[in-house]
Design an enzyme around this catalytic site. Structure first.
Site, PDB file in Angstrom:
ATOM      1  NE  ARG A  88      67.568  -4.115  31.986  1.00 38.31           N
ATOM      2  CZ  ARG A  88      66.993  -2.997  31.555  1.00 38.31           C
ATOM      3  NH1 ARG A  88      67.507  -2.354  30.531  1.00 38.31           N
ATOM      4  NH2 ARG A  88      65.910  -2.520  32.142  1.00 38.31           N
ATOM      5  CG  ASN A 126      70.881   2.108  32.419  1.00 37.66           C
ATOM      6  OD1 ASN A 126      70.854   3.259  31.994  1.00 37.66           O
ATOM      7  ND2 ASN A 126      69.814   1.337  32.455  1.00 37.66           N
ATOM      8  CD  GLU A 127      66.366   2.362  34.641  1.00 35.36           C
ATOM      9  OE1 GLU A 127      66.133   1.136  34.565  1.00 35.36           O
ATOM     10  OE2 GLU A 127      65.537   3.221  34.329  1.00 35.36           O
ATOM     11  CD  GLU A 284      66.641   5.177  30.275  1.00 39.62           C
ATOM     12  OE1 GLU A 284      65.620   4.488  30.398  1.00 39.62           O
ATOM     13  OE2 GLU A 284      67.775   4.741  30.477  1.00 39.62           O
ATOM     14  CD1 TRP A 292      59.588  -1.576  30.233  1.00 34.62           C
ATOM     15  CD2 TRP A 292      58.210  -1.400  31.988  1.00 34.62           C
ATOM     16  NE1 TRP A 292      59.570  -0.248  30.634  1.00 34.62           N
ATOM     17  CE2 TRP A 292      58.730  -0.112  31.691  1.00 34.62           C
ATOM     18  CE3 TRP A 292      57.317  -1.515  33.047  1.00 34.62           C
ATOM     19  CZ2 TRP A 292      58.391   1.029  32.428  1.00 34.62           C
ATOM     20  CZ3 TRP A 292      56.973  -0.387  33.764  1.00 34.62           C
ATOM     21  CH2 TRP A 292      57.507   0.861  33.459  1.00 34.62           C
ATOM     22  CD  GLU A 332      64.463  -2.683  27.161  1.00 40.50           C
ATOM     23  OE1 GLU A 332      65.529  -2.139  26.849  1.00 40.50           O
ATOM     24  OE2 GLU A 332      63.823  -2.389  28.185  1.00 40.50           O
ATOM     25  CE  LYS A 333      61.000  -9.118  18.844  1.00 40.88           C
ATOM     26  NZ  LYS A 333      61.435  -9.795  20.104  1.00 40.88           N
ATOM     27  CG  HIS A 335      60.673   0.631  25.193  1.00 40.09           C
ATOM     28  ND1 HIS A 335      60.732   1.970  24.916  1.00 40.09           N
ATOM     29  CD2 HIS A 335      60.557   0.544  26.531  1.00 40.09           C
ATOM     30  CE1 HIS A 335      60.643   2.667  26.037  1.00 40.09           C
ATOM     31  NE2 HIS A 335      60.543   1.831  27.028  1.00 40.09           N
TER      32      HIS A 335
HETATM   33  C1  GLA Z   1      64.930   1.591  31.788  1.00 39.77           C
HETATM   34  C2  GLA Z   1      66.293   1.245  31.223  1.00 39.77           C
HETATM   35  C3  GLA Z   1      66.311   1.192  29.737  1.00 39.77           C
HETATM   36  C4  GLA Z   1      65.088   0.502  29.203  1.00 39.77           C
HETATM   37  C5  GLA Z   1      63.849   1.247  29.705  1.00 39.77           C
HETATM   38  C6  GLA Z   1      62.586   0.632  29.167  1.00 39.77           C
HETATM   39  O1  GLA Z   1      64.788   2.959  31.907  1.00 39.77           O
HETATM   40  O2  GLA Z   1      67.255   2.202  31.617  1.00 39.77           O
HETATM   41  O3  GLA Z   1      67.469   0.425  29.373  1.00 39.77           O
HETATM   42  O4  GLA Z   1      65.054  -0.811  29.691  1.00 39.77           O
HETATM   43  O5  GLA Z   1      63.818   1.137  31.102  1.00 39.77           O
HETATM   44  O6  GLA Z   1      61.459   1.390  29.588  1.00 39.77           O
END
Ligand code: GLA
Length: 646
Positions: A88, A126-127, A284, A292, A332-333, A335
């Site tokens: 991504r 995002n981030e 978040e 991770w 991220e399954k 997570h």
């Molecule tokens: C980041 C991303 C999310 C996800 C989380 C996992 O915050 O924004 O999409 O990947 O990490 O901890």
């Protein structure tokens, strides 16, 4: 599943969700086709369920059709490798092609949903920078040169700032300038530092592009993007970005270790500082394990709630998690989520629902701002970037660890401290701790001197005040920019090898660094001396009066224990002490928010044991009391006392 999701959200007290963050490929399956039906359904269901939507612009991850047609949007590493699709965020912050397609998606989304009743905020990308902050492509090179022209105006000014006389690096044309790609040895340090500054600015510029388009179409819908004030995420200068969005939102994840909840508190505290003390949005964090880290530790009972409420204590008016429902497939399954693989009939979901109920009881806290603490700790991205570059006295220095150690030491003493930046109004704090404030331009030196002359008490450390904004060393003896203020002079640094340490005459231990200090002013006091090592007998900690205040210098890394032992002496001139009863100091973190509804004293149990907290006034908004009416904090518990606002 979606109907069940909304039902469970209502059960858990969920009233806002972020939607569509990584949905570009679903929304626009090909360059010329759109598929919004599913998103219409989701927004409709959420609105019917009373859940507001922080709608993503969905640009975080370009679809395969785009990167196949335009591989020139893909980032390039310092070693010239392309970052290919498959994960991504594989896009260049400065790519005009990516921006054109991304803004087309943003416009299409905003036009479609601008009047949707569920829409409460926009979530840009995002981030930003999580995986693509440093791009070394030709797009980046072109943009870097433009940024440099803007910053320096002339090549002479750039050559002077970069010290290019050294190693035959002098530029005679702008086109010769490149990002600091893989070189035969260490690239020019100011080039590296400017590239870090440029890269943060490039993402900020991209953020502005989406934001401006959203504001054009939906001027009344607030815009945010999720920061990552946590751990060693250092590529984006969030203090510089904060004014670009309508409200600050942050992502935080615990990194298991001895200071892990101190680091959570530090990051939430810094987010509040970046937000100017105003409330912010925890976009978040995790209900339990992430996926991770080398070992992804599950949260223990009570930690989901305590982590969440610790963010609230430091100003979070929303507590959101990545993710709502744990995925069965994809990267991220494993997570954690609010609804785990095990489903709603699970201890985890029950803890989530319990948190929802707890947050409802804290509704009066919403909107309240941070009450300034007497102590401020300065966090400075420029110093973080510059102090950890290569070719320095030591490669072992960790900027954020030093700051965190000071923070942990203050927590140990039960003393509140606010994380602030050099953009903050520093005069709000009687004491200012500036760990490794390495980059001190002339105007900042003047600000700090004025701060002490007007009664402030500055405490700074080794490797502070050494260079100016161009990473040029202030000459005449370290710490050049602060030498006169501190009344000391250092001719040579004394970094220590890993594993080596020195003893000080207050029985504390120094590691990482020592300075060979000469006192240069009659009124400079030596608080602590080195007892062993090359500096034995010489000053280790000094303090000098400055106007109505003082300026102190700590020349070695003392760690949490050493700093906790030293701090009472350093704080004495300012009369700073803990507001907690003695038996709670160190076990409980006090945090204060203040608003029209009252003064809210949060008491966070940092331990796994019950802690009595007697003698504090206020209505118990959250928490338990014993038979005698005194507050008792259960293991990992959080209490909130509401006191009169005035
Ligand atoms: C980041 C991303 C999310 C996800 C989380 C996992 O915050 O924004 O999409 O990947 O990490 O901890």
């Amino acid at each position: 599943m979606w109907e069940e999701d909304v039902r469970l959200m209502r059960e858990a007290g969920v009233n806002v969700v972020s939607v569509g963050i990584f949905s570009w490929a679903r929304l626009q399956p090909t360059a010329d086709t759109w598929d919004f039906g599913w998103l219409d359904d989701v927004l409709g269901l959420l609105h019917e369920g009373g859940v507001g939507v922080d709608l993503a612009t969905a640009t975080a991850s370009p679809p395969p059709w785009l990167t196949t047609a335009h591989p020139e949007v893909l980032p390039v590493t310092a070693t010239g490798e392309t970052l290919w699709p498959g994960a991504r965020q594989h896009w260049r912050p400065t790519s005009p092609v990516f921006r054109e397609h991304a803004l087309r998606l943003v416009r299409t989304l905003a036009e479609r949903y601008k009047d949707h009743p569920a829409l409460v905020a926009w979530h840009v990308s995002n981030e930003l920078g999580c995986h693509n902050v440093y791009d070394y492509s030709d797009d980046a090179a072109r943009a870097f040169r433009e940024w440099l022209r803007e910053r320096y105006g002339t090549l002479d000014a750039l050559n002077d700032a970069w010290g290019t006389a050294f190693w035959s690096q002098r530029y005679s044309a702008w086109e010769q300038i490149l990002p600091p790609r893989l070189a035969a040895s260490h690239p020019n340090p100011t080039q590296q530092l400017d590239f870090k500054r440029f890269s943060s600015d490039a993402l900020k510029d991209y953020l502005r592009a989406e934001r401006d388009l959203l504001r054009e179409i939906t001027p009344d819908v607030p815009v945010t993007t999720n920061f990552m004030v946590m751990g060693n995420t250092k590529g984006m200068d969030y203090a510089d970005w904060a004014e670009e969005i309508d409200f600050v939102s942050n992502d935080h994840y615990v990194h298991p270790g001895p200071q892990d909840r101190d680091e959570l508190s530090f990051s939430a505290n810094l987010t509040s500082g970046i937000s100017g003390g105003r409330p912010w949005f925890l976009m978040e964090h995790s209900t339990s394990a992430v996926n991770w880290q080398p070992v992804n530790v599950a949260k223990r009972p009570g930690e989901l709630a305590r982590d969440s409420l610790l963010h609230v204590a430091h100003g979070a008016d929303a507590v959101c998690f990545f993710q709502w429902r744990q995925s069965a497939a994809g990267a991220e399954k494993y997570h954690s989520a609010m609804v785990p693989h095990a489903g709603a009939d699970s201890d985890l979901f029950r803890a989530v629902a319990e948190l929802g109920a707890t947050l409802k009881t804290l509704a009066p806290v919403a909107g309240s701002e941070r009450e300034p603490a007497k102590v401020g700790i300065v966090h400075d991205w420029d110093s973080w970037w510059a102090s950890e570059q290569d070719s320095h006295p030591t490669a072992l220095l960790r900027y954020r660890q030093e700051a965190l150690d000071w923070y942990s030491a203050l927590l140990r003493l039960g003393i509140r401290a606010d994380l602030v930046t050099t953009r903050s109004d520093l005069r709000r704090h009687q004491v200012l701790i500036a760990p490794v404030l390495h980059v001190v331009p002339a105007d900042l030196a003047k600000t700090l001197t004025r701060y002490t002359e007007q009664g402030g008490h500055l405490i700074t450390t080794y490797f502070s005040g050494v260079v100016d904004e161009h990473d040029h060393v202030w000459l005449g003896g370290y710490p050049g920019a602060l030498r006169d203020l501190l009344g000391i002079r250092v001719e040579e640094f004394g970094p220590l090898l890993a594993g080596d340490s020195v003893e000080l005459d207050d029985a504390t231990t120094g590691t990482l660094w020592t300075d060979r200090i000469t006192v240069t002013a009659d009124d400079t006091d030596v608080l602590v001396r080195y007892r062993t090592g090359e500096q034995a007998g010489r000053p280790a900690v000094t303090r000098r009066p400055s106007g109505r205040g003082t300026a102190a210098y700590v020349s070695t890394r003392l760690g949490v224990d050493g700093l906790a032992a030293l701090l009472p002496r350093l704080l004495a001139p300012a009369g700073v002490e803990s507001e907690l009863p003695a038996e709670a100091r160190g076990s409980v973190e006090p945090v204060v928010r203040r608003g029209p509804e009252g003064r809210f004293l949060f008491l966070v149990n940092r331990t796994d044991d019950a802690v009595p907290v007697p003698g504090l006034d206020g209505e118990v908004l959250l928490g338990d009391t014993g038979d005698d009416g005194a507050l008792i904090l259960g293991p990992r518990a959080v209490a909130v006392l509401r006191q009169p606002a005035s």
